[in-house]
Design a protein around this motif. Sequence first.
Motif, PDB file in Angstrom:
ATOM      1  N   ARG A  67       0.824  -1.205   0.000  1.00 58.02           N
ATOM      2  CA  ARG A  67       0.000   0.000   0.000  1.00 58.02           C
ATOM      3  C   ARG A  67       0.862   1.261   0.000  1.00 58.02           C
ATOM      4  O   ARG A  67       0.560   2.241  -0.697  1.00 58.02           O
ATOM      5  CB  ARG A  67      -0.936  -0.016   1.205  1.00 58.02           C
ATOM      6  N   MET A  70       2.296   1.627  -3.485  1.00 55.67           N
ATOM      7  CA  MET A  70       1.273   2.068  -4.433  1.00 55.67           C
ATOM      8  C   MET A  70       0.971   3.555  -4.250  1.00 55.67           C
ATOM      9  O   MET A  70       0.858   4.299  -5.228  1.00 55.67           O
ATOM     10  CB  MET A  70       0.001   1.239  -4.244  1.00 55.67           C
ATOM     11  N   ALA A  71       0.832   3.995  -3.009  1.00 55.47           N
ATOM     12  CA  ALA A  71       0.534   5.402  -2.741  1.00 55.47           C
ATOM     13  C   ALA A  71       1.647   6.294  -3.276  1.00 55.47           C
ATOM     14  O   ALA A  71       1.388   7.337  -3.881  1.00 55.47           O
ATOM     15  CB  ALA A  71       0.338   5.622  -1.246  1.00 55.47           C
ATOM     16  N   LEU A  74       1.522   6.208  -7.215  1.00 54.21           N
ATOM     17  CA  LEU A  74       0.352   6.874  -7.781  1.00 54.21           C
ATOM     18  C   LEU A  74       0.383   8.384  -7.584  1.00 54.21           C
ATOM     19  O   LEU A  74      -0.307   9.122  -8.294  1.00 54.21           O
ATOM     20  CB  LEU A  74      -0.927   6.288  -7.180  1.00 54.21           C
ATOM     21  N   SER A  75       1.178   8.842  -6.624  1.00 52.17           N
ATOM     22  CA  SER A  75       1.281  10.277  -6.378  1.00 52.17           C
ATOM     23  C   SER A  75       2.469  10.901  -7.109  1.00 52.17           C
ATOM     24  O   SER A  75       2.681  12.116  -7.037  1.00 52.17           O
ATOM     25  CB  SER A  75       1.405  10.559  -4.879  1.00 52.17           C
ATOM     26  N   GLN A  79       2.539  10.182 -13.456  1.00 53.81           N
ATOM     27  CA  GLN A  79       2.013   8.944 -12.891  1.00 53.81           C
ATOM     28  C   GLN A  79       2.176   7.808 -13.896  1.00 53.81           C
ATOM     29  O   GLN A  79       1.900   7.983 -15.080  1.00 53.81           O
ATOM     30  CB  GLN A  79       0.528   9.101 -12.547  1.00 53.81           C
ATOM     31  N   ALA A 157      -3.004   1.723 -13.357  1.00 51.99           N
ATOM     32  CA  ALA A 157      -2.989   2.715 -12.281  1.00 51.99           C
ATOM     33  C   ALA A 157      -4.374   3.283 -12.013  1.00 51.99           C
ATOM     34  O   ALA A 157      -4.749   3.508 -10.854  1.00 51.99           O
ATOM     35  CB  ALA A 157      -2.008   3.836 -12.622  1.00 51.99           C
ATOM     36  N   ASP A 158      -5.164   3.494 -13.072  1.00 52.40           N
ATOM     37  CA  ASP A 158      -6.486   4.079 -12.850  1.00 52.40           C
ATOM     38  C   ASP A 158      -7.408   3.129 -12.104  1.00 52.40           C
ATOM     39  O   ASP A 158      -8.316   3.562 -11.391  1.00 52.40           O
ATOM     40  CB  ASP A 158      -7.111   4.548 -14.159  1.00 52.40           C
ATOM     41  N   GLU A 161      -6.178   3.087  -8.236  1.00 46.83           N
ATOM     42  CA  GLU A 161      -6.634   4.247  -7.467  1.00 46.83           C
ATOM     43  C   GLU A 161      -8.023   4.057  -6.894  1.00 46.83           C
ATOM     44  O   GLU A 161      -8.389   4.722  -5.916  1.00 46.83           O
ATOM     45  CB  GLU A 161      -6.623   5.490  -8.362  1.00 46.83           C
ATOM     46  N   ARG A 162      -8.800   3.147  -7.460  1.00 44.53           N
ATOM     47  CA  ARG A 162     -10.197   2.967  -7.038  1.00 44.53           C
ATOM     48  C   ARG A 162     -10.372   1.862  -5.998  1.00 44.53           C
ATOM     49  O   ARG A 162     -11.485   1.666  -5.505  1.00 44.53           O
ATOM     50  CB  ARG A 162     -11.055   2.644  -8.272  1.00 44.53           C
ATOM     51  N   ASP A 164      -9.032   1.289  -2.800  1.00 45.54           N
ATOM     52  CA  ASP A 164      -9.133   1.621  -1.373  1.00 45.54           C
ATOM     53  C   ASP A 164      -8.726   0.418  -0.511  1.00 45.54           C
ATOM     54  O   ASP A 164      -9.496  -0.062   0.323  1.00 45.54           O
ATOM     55  CB  ASP A 164     -10.556   2.080  -1.033  1.00 45.54           C
TER      56      ASP A 164
END
Length: 221
Positions: A67, A70-71, A74-75, A79, A157-158, A161-162, A164
């Motif tokens: 996690r 990934m964070a 993605l930031s 990206q 990646a998109d 991001e969804r 959670d």
Amino acid sequence: MNDIRVIVPVHDGRRTIAGVVEKLRRHAVAVLVVNDGSSDQTASLAESAGAEVLNLPSQMGKGRALRAGMAWALSSEPQPSWLVFCDGDGQHLPEELPRFIERMKGDIQLLLGSRMAGACDIPPARLATNRAGSRVLHFMTGEAVPDTQCGYRAIRADLAERLDLESEGFEIETEMLLKALKLGAKWEAVPVSAVYEGESSHYRPVADTFRICMAALRYVR
């Protein structure tokens, strides 16, 4: 390929991490090693091999390590379009990365490594657990995923991001899979090797299998 970021979680991986990073880098991808509180030279070896290194303050578990990676990915700017997950303990072969890359096209959003072609190389207890998990997931979702527990995988990646995600340990892979399927993700299986000889695993068969089963019941709803 600047639009692909390979995330490599590792704990005390001094024997393997440099080789993993070097082999991944041969495919012109960016590599992020998430150093999960290692007490050895994992971080410096990974950096010397060409990886960016994200150091966690203590051992937090595979789920938290993934996690965090990934964070961070993605930031970042720009990206990446795809995230690939490859373990740093030698049980995933970096030279098989092109098998994933060549399938990153069309409407595919999730690529799942499958070790089933080499099932004879998987320890019997792990194989039995894996097959049972695949049958349960097929019953719950209608999706015939051949290898539900393989951590060698890639996700757009998109879609990532969804998701959670919230898992802390090895159940992160089950949570990721179930949440992606609930979102209607298009997926494909990618054949990969089963590598166990000579390397120890941080996987605890009883405790982690229980957590994976509980995750399946929780996230399939």
